[in-house]
Design a protein around this motif. Structure first.
Motif, PDB file in Angstrom:
ATOM      1  N   ASN A  11       0.838  -1.191   0.000  1.00  0.00           N
ATOM      2  CA  ASN A  11       0.000   0.000   0.000  1.00  0.00           C
ATOM      3  C   ASN A  11       0.879   1.248   0.000  1.00  0.00           C
ATOM      4  O   ASN A  11       0.744   2.108   0.856  1.00  0.00           O
ATOM      5  CB  ASN A  11      -0.922  -0.007   1.225  1.00  0.00           C
ATOM      6  N   PRO A  12       1.811   1.335  -0.959  1.00  0.00           N
ATOM      7  CA  PRO A  12       2.671   2.519  -1.017  1.00  0.00           C
ATOM      8  C   PRO A  12       1.975   3.670  -1.730  1.00  0.00           C
ATOM      9  O   PRO A  12       0.899   3.495  -2.292  1.00  0.00           O
ATOM     10  CB  PRO A  12       3.866   2.034  -1.831  1.00  0.00           C
ATOM     11  N   PRO A  13       2.607   4.848  -1.734  1.00  0.00           N
ATOM     12  CA  PRO A  13       2.011   5.991  -2.420  1.00  0.00           C
ATOM     13  C   PRO A  13       2.043   5.815  -3.934  1.00  0.00           C
ATOM     14  O   PRO A  13       3.085   5.485  -4.494  1.00  0.00           O
ATOM     15  CB  PRO A  13       2.887   7.165  -1.982  1.00  0.00           C
ATOM     16  N   HIS A  14       0.929   5.967  -4.585  1.00  0.00           N
ATOM     17  CA  HIS A  14       0.828   6.055  -6.039  1.00  0.00           C
ATOM     18  C   HIS A  14       1.685   5.023  -6.779  1.00  0.00           C
ATOM     19  O   HIS A  14       2.774   5.322  -7.239  1.00  0.00           O
ATOM     20  CB  HIS A  14       1.207   7.449  -6.542  1.00  0.00           C
ATOM     21  N   VAL A  15       1.214   3.833  -6.911  1.00  0.00           N
ATOM     22  CA  VAL A  15       1.915   2.822  -7.702  1.00  0.00           C
ATOM     23  C   VAL A  15       1.585   3.084  -9.169  1.00  0.00           C
ATOM     24  O   VAL A  15       0.433   3.010  -9.580  1.00  0.00           O
ATOM     25  CB  VAL A  15       1.478   1.398  -7.305  1.00  0.00           C
ATOM     26  N   HIS A  16       2.611   3.408  -9.948  1.00  0.00           N
ATOM     27  CA  HIS A  16       2.408   3.747 -11.349  1.00  0.00           C
ATOM     28  C   HIS A  16       2.576   2.556 -12.281  1.00  0.00           C
ATOM     29  O   HIS A  16       2.011   2.541 -13.369  1.00  0.00           O
ATOM     30  CB  HIS A  16       3.368   4.865 -11.776  1.00  0.00           C
ATOM     31  N   HIS A  17       3.381   1.568 -11.865  1.00  0.00           N
ATOM     32  CA  HIS A  17       3.628   0.416 -12.736  1.00  0.00           C
ATOM     33  C   HIS A  17       4.204  -0.711 -11.900  1.00  0.00           C
ATOM     34  O   HIS A  17       4.953  -0.466 -10.958  1.00  0.00           O
ATOM     35  CB  HIS A  17       4.616   0.813 -13.849  1.00  0.00           C
ATOM     36  N   VAL A  18       3.865  -1.951 -12.229  1.00  0.00           N
ATOM     37  CA  VAL A  18       4.414  -3.127 -11.548  1.00  0.00           C
ATOM     38  C   VAL A  18       4.862  -4.116 -12.614  1.00  0.00           C
ATOM     39  O   VAL A  18       4.171  -4.329 -13.609  1.00  0.00           O
ATOM     40  CB  VAL A  18       3.368  -3.800 -10.626  1.00  0.00           C
ATOM     41  N   LYS A  19       6.029  -4.717 -12.374  1.00  0.00           N
ATOM     42  CA  LYS A  19       6.552  -5.710 -13.306  1.00  0.00           C
ATOM     43  C   LYS A  19       7.133  -6.872 -12.519  1.00  0.00           C
ATOM     44  O   LYS A  19       7.875  -6.675 -11.545  1.00  0.00           O
ATOM     45  CB  LYS A  19       7.637  -5.073 -14.178  1.00  0.00           C
ATOM     46  N   CYS A  20       6.819  -8.108 -12.922  1.00  0.00           N
ATOM     47  CA  CYS A  20       7.363  -9.300 -12.278  1.00  0.00           C
ATOM     48  C   CYS A  20       8.727  -9.641 -12.855  1.00  0.00           C
ATOM     49  O   CYS A  20       8.968  -9.471 -14.050  1.00  0.00           O
ATOM     50  CB  CYS A  20       6.434 -10.489 -12.477  1.00  0.00           C
ATOM     51  N   HIS A  21       9.612 -10.146 -11.995  1.00  0.00           N
ATOM     52  CA  HIS A  21      10.918 -10.637 -12.408  1.00  0.00           C
ATOM     53  C   HIS A  21      10.711 -11.845 -13.329  1.00  0.00           C
ATOM     54  O   HIS A  21       9.743 -12.600 -13.165  1.00  0.00           O
ATOM     55  CB  HIS A  21      11.724 -11.031 -11.165  1.00  0.00           C
ATOM     56  N   PRO A  22      11.607 -12.046 -14.312  1.00  0.00           N
ATOM     57  CA  PRO A  22      11.437 -13.174 -15.244  1.00  0.00           C
ATOM     58  C   PRO A  22      11.310 -14.538 -14.577  1.00  0.00           C
ATOM     59  O   PRO A  22      10.624 -15.418 -15.097  1.00  0.00           O
ATOM     60  CB  PRO A  22      12.702 -13.114 -16.112  1.00  0.00           C
ATOM     61  N   LYS A  23      11.924 -14.734 -13.414  1.00  0.00           N
ATOM     62  CA  LYS A  23      11.821 -16.012 -12.702  1.00  0.00           C
ATOM     63  C   LYS A  23      10.594 -16.084 -11.796  1.00  0.00           C
ATOM     64  O   LYS A  23      10.305 -17.122 -11.215  1.00  0.00           O
ATOM     65  CB  LYS A  23      13.077 -16.257 -11.859  1.00  0.00           C
ATOM     66  N   GLY A  24       9.878 -14.958 -11.630  1.00  0.00           N
ATOM     67  CA  GLY A  24       8.650 -14.956 -10.849  1.00  0.00           C
ATOM     68  C   GLY A  24       8.819 -14.920  -9.348  1.00  0.00           C
ATOM     69  O   GLY A  24       7.857 -15.044  -8.615  1.00  0.00           O
ATOM     70  N   ARG A  25      10.029 -14.745  -8.862  1.00  0.00           N
ATOM     71  CA  ARG A  25      10.255 -14.740  -7.403  1.00  0.00           C
ATOM     72  C   ARG A  25       9.836 -13.424  -6.769  1.00  0.00           C
ATOM     73  O   ARG A  25       9.318 -13.402  -5.672  1.00  0.00           O
ATOM     74  CB  ARG A  25      11.736 -14.999  -7.128  1.00  0.00           C
ATOM     75  N   TYR A  26      10.092 -12.311  -7.440  1.00  0.00           N
ATOM     76  CA  TYR A  26       9.743 -11.013  -6.900  1.00  0.00           C
ATOM     77  C   TYR A  26       9.270 -10.079  -7.993  1.00  0.00           C
ATOM     78  O   TYR A  26       9.310 -10.417  -9.177  1.00  0.00           O
ATOM     79  CB  TYR A  26      10.903 -10.401  -6.092  1.00  0.00           C
ATOM     80  N   ALA A  27       8.807  -8.914  -7.583  1.00  0.00           N
ATOM     81  CA  ALA A  27       8.314  -7.911  -8.527  1.00  0.00           C
ATOM     82  C   ALA A  27       8.840  -6.549  -8.108  1.00  0.00           C
ATOM     83  O   ALA A  27       9.270  -6.349  -6.975  1.00  0.00           O
ATOM     84  CB  ALA A  27       6.789  -7.904  -8.546  1.00  0.00           C
ATOM     85  N   ALA A  28       8.795  -5.625  -9.060  1.00  0.00           N
ATOM     86  CA  ALA A  28       9.210  -4.249  -8.812  1.00  0.00           C
ATOM     87  C   ALA A  28       8.012  -3.343  -9.041  1.00  0.00           C
ATOM     88  O   ALA A  28       7.230  -3.546  -9.971  1.00  0.00           O
ATOM     89  CB  ALA A  28      10.347  -3.864  -9.752  1.00  0.00           C
ATOM     90  N   ALA A  29       7.887  -2.335  -8.181  1.00  0.00           N
ATOM     91  CA  ALA A  29       6.795  -1.367  -8.305  1.00  0.00           C
ATOM     92  C   ALA A  29       7.382   0.035  -8.441  1.00  0.00           C
ATOM     93  O   ALA A  29       8.226   0.439  -7.639  1.00  0.00           O
ATOM     94  CB  ALA A  29       5.890  -1.423  -7.086  1.00  0.00           C
ATOM     95  N   ALA A  30       6.955   0.768  -9.459  1.00  0.00           N
ATOM     96  CA  ALA A  30       7.353   2.164  -9.665  1.00  0.00           C
ATOM     97  C   ALA A  30       6.456   3.036  -8.811  1.00  0.00           C
ATOM     98  O   ALA A  30       5.232   3.054  -8.993  1.00  0.00           O
ATOM     99  CB  ALA A  30       7.217   2.539 -11.143  1.00  0.00           C
ATOM    100  N   LEU A  31       7.047   3.764  -7.873  1.00  0.00           N
ATOM    101  CA  LEU A  31       6.274   4.541  -6.910  1.00  0.00           C
ATOM    102  C   LEU A  31       6.275   6.029  -7.244  1.00  0.00           C
ATOM    103  O   LEU A  31       7.213   6.553  -7.837  1.00  0.00           O
ATOM    104  CB  LEU A  31       6.827   4.336  -5.501  1.00  0.00           C
ATOM    105  N   GLY A  32       5.238   6.685  -6.801  1.00  0.00           N
ATOM    106  CA  GLY A  32       5.062   8.099  -7.057  1.00  0.00           C
ATOM    107  C   GLY A  32       6.010   9.008  -6.299  1.00  0.00           C
ATOM    108  O   GLY A  32       6.119  10.184  -6.604  1.00  0.00           O
ATOM    109  N   ASP A  33       6.742   8.454  -5.331  1.00  0.00           N
ATOM    110  CA  ASP A  33       7.698   9.276  -4.584  1.00  0.00           C
ATOM    111  C   ASP A  33       9.131   9.135  -5.106  1.00  0.00           C
ATOM    112  O   ASP A  33      10.072   9.568  -4.463  1.00  0.00           O
ATOM    113  CB  ASP A  33       7.634   8.957  -3.092  1.00  0.00           C
ATOM    114  N   GLY A  34       9.305   8.495  -6.266  1.00  0.00           N
ATOM    115  CA  GLY A  34      10.624   8.352  -6.877  1.00  0.00           C
ATOM    116  C   GLY A  34      11.382   7.106  -6.473  1.00  0.00           C
ATOM    117  O   GLY A  34      12.489   6.873  -6.933  1.00  0.00           O
ATOM    118  N   ARG A  35      10.784   6.284  -5.617  1.00  0.00           N
ATOM    119  CA  ARG A  35      11.429   5.039  -5.202  1.00  0.00           C
ATOM    120  C   ARG A  35      10.889   3.870  -6.010  1.00  0.00           C
ATOM    121  O   ARG A  35       9.803   3.919  -6.575  1.00  0.00           O
ATOM    122  CB  ARG A  35      11.172   4.764  -3.721  1.00  0.00           C
TER     123      ARG A  35
END
Length: 86
Positions: A11-35
């Motif tokens: 539940n972070p601030p403003h999730v703009h995009h999410v992408k899963c790692h090719p192996k499916g273990r983890y994902a990355a979320a682009a956040l509205g605060d630059g992190r």
């Protein structure tokens, strides 16, 4: 509720995009605060926040390979991160 077993993973601030790692273990979320948030899909817990590269919100994340992550921000920067140790 409706009886579903859905679990809110983040539940972070403003999730703009999410992408899963090719192996499916983890994902990355682009956040509205630059992190960028890396989170484990199996445990549903945050692994780390990638910080310090962007001065405005992130708009996109991508895994061009198993060991690399690219973040793109509204500051007009694209940053290449190593995700080897994660």
């Amino acid at each position: 509720g409706d009886g579903s077993s859905a679990v809110q993973m983040l539940n972070p601030p403003h999730v703009h995009h999410v992408k899963c790692h090719p192996k499916g273990r983890y994902a990355a979320a682009a956040l509205g605060d630059g992190r960028c948030l890396l989170f484990d899909l199996h445990t549903r817990k945050p692994l780390s926040y990638l910080t310090g590269a962007h001065s405005y919100s992130l708009s996109h994340v991508s895994f061009p390979s198993e060991r690399l992550l690219v973040t793109a921000g509204n500051d007009r920067l694209c940053v290449l991160w190593s995700v080897d140790a994660r």
